[in-house]
Design a protein around this motif. Structure first.
Motif, short mmCIF file in Angstrom:
data_model
loop_
_atom_site.label_atom_id
_atom_site.label_comp_id
_atom_site.label_asym_id
_atom_site.label_seq_id
_atom_site.Cartn_x
_atom_site.Cartn_y
_atom_site.Cartn_z
N LEU A 159 -13.06 -32.70 -10.02
CA LEU A 159 -13.87 -32.63 -10.23
C LEU A 159 -14.34 -31.46 -11.28
CD1 LEU A 159 -15.60 -34.36 -6.93
CD2 LEU A 159 -15.40 -35.54 -9.33
N HIS A 160 -14.53 -30.31 -10.89
CA HIS A 160 -14.63 -28.91 -11.21
C HIS A 160 -14.09 -29.19 -12.63
CE1 HIS A 160 -14.24 -25.25 -13.04
NE2 HIS A 160 -15.35 -25.15 -12.34
N ALA A 161 -13.10 -29.64 -12.99
CA ALA A 161 -12.71 -30.69 -14.34
C ALA A 161 -13.19 -31.72 -15.30
CB ALA A 161 -11.26 -30.40 -14.83
N VAL A 162 -14.22 -32.05 -14.94
CA VAL A 162 -14.82 -32.93 -15.42
C VAL A 162 -16.15 -33.38 -15.60
CG1 VAL A 162 -12.50 -34.84 -15.51
CG2 VAL A 162 -14.55 -34.59 -13.85
N ASP A 163 -15.93 -31.66 -14.84
CA ASP A 163 -17.83 -31.47 -14.79
C ASP A 163 -18.20 -33.25 -13.67
OD1 ASP A 163 -20.61 -30.53 -14.91
OD2 ASP A 163 -20.94 -31.24 -16.54
N GLY A 164 -18.12 -33.33 -12.59
CA GLY A 164 -18.43 -33.96 -11.92
C GLY A 164 -18.79 -33.72 -10.77
N LEU A 165 -19.07 -32.84 -10.12
CA LEU A 165 -19.25 -32.25 -9.19
C LEU A 165 -20.92 -33.20 -8.67
CD1 LEU A 165 -17.93 -28.87 -8.55
CD2 LEU A 165 -17.59 -30.84 -7.17
#
Length: 217
Positions: A160-166
């Motif tokens: 999620l951090h990689a896709v700015d999804g948090l």
């Protein structure tokens, strides 16, 4: 069981609408990556390294070992068993049908139910909150209490951090986001391997996570 991919999907569903709280393009890529990490944690795949006959960084299937059939992860394993693939290619190919596979299996096992809202639009209410409750508690403890994350939690945070999804899971003020991004960055860097009692599966998961995250950037 594809714990990482399934837990991630359940976390994304854990909201009032019972619909995944992340846009489709990012969701499909991150779920495909999660399936690959389930295989890595099971030591069924790994990235090739320099000196091997396969190009370094490509994901390779390891010798098949007797495992319980997994309708979510097995198609990804068969894809890589045919030939090694770059993480970007593997994520792209798997993303086409990954959500249907995960949601179908969770529905079949009674963990969610499908409600049709319109043409090809569904909600998936949870039938039991115990599993997603454990997954959310583990994620919050890792991010805010700095507890050593479990391998599944570390993988979910890293993806999620990689896709700015948090933001699909958390609603915070600026100070909270600064804290979360810093802690999530630590976990994504692989620091959790030093925090958690690790063996070969955890190390392989961390190494594969690093390779797969680059495919999500």
């Amino acid at each position: 069981m594809a714990q990482i991919a399934e837990d991630l999907f359940l976390l994304l569903l854990d909201n009032a609408s019972a619909q995944p709280n992340l846009d489709r393009p990012r969701r499909e890529r991150v779920l495909a990556a999660a399936v690959l990490l389930d295989l890595a944690y099971g030591c069924r795949i790994r990235p090739a390294v320099a000196g091997e006959p396969v190009e370094a960084g490509r994901l390779i299937a390891l010798a098949a070992t007797p495992v319980v059939p997994d309708p979510v992860a097995d198609p990804a394993f068969e894809l890589l068993r045919r030939r090694p693939l770059r993480p970007t290619t593997a994520v792209k190919r798997l993303s086409r049908h990954v959500e249907d596979g995960i949601s179908g299996h969770l529905e079949q096992t009674g963990q969610i139910r499908r409600v049709q809202l319109g043409h090809r639009q569904f909600a998936w209410p949870l039938t039991n909150r115990e599993r997603v409750g454990h997954a959310r508690s583990a994620l919050l403890a890792a991010l805010f209490d700095r507890r050593p994350p479990t391998p599944a939690t570390a993988a979910i945070v890293s993806l999620l951090h990689a896709v700015d999804g948090l933001g699909a899971l958390l609603s915070l003020n600026d100070r909270g986001w600064r804290w979360v991004h810093a802690r999530a960055g630590e976990i994504a860097s692989g620091s959790w391997v030093d925090e958690y009692p690790t063996a070969l599966p955890e190390v392989n998961l961390a190494v594969t996570t690093s390779a797969v995250r680059q495919a999500l950037g």
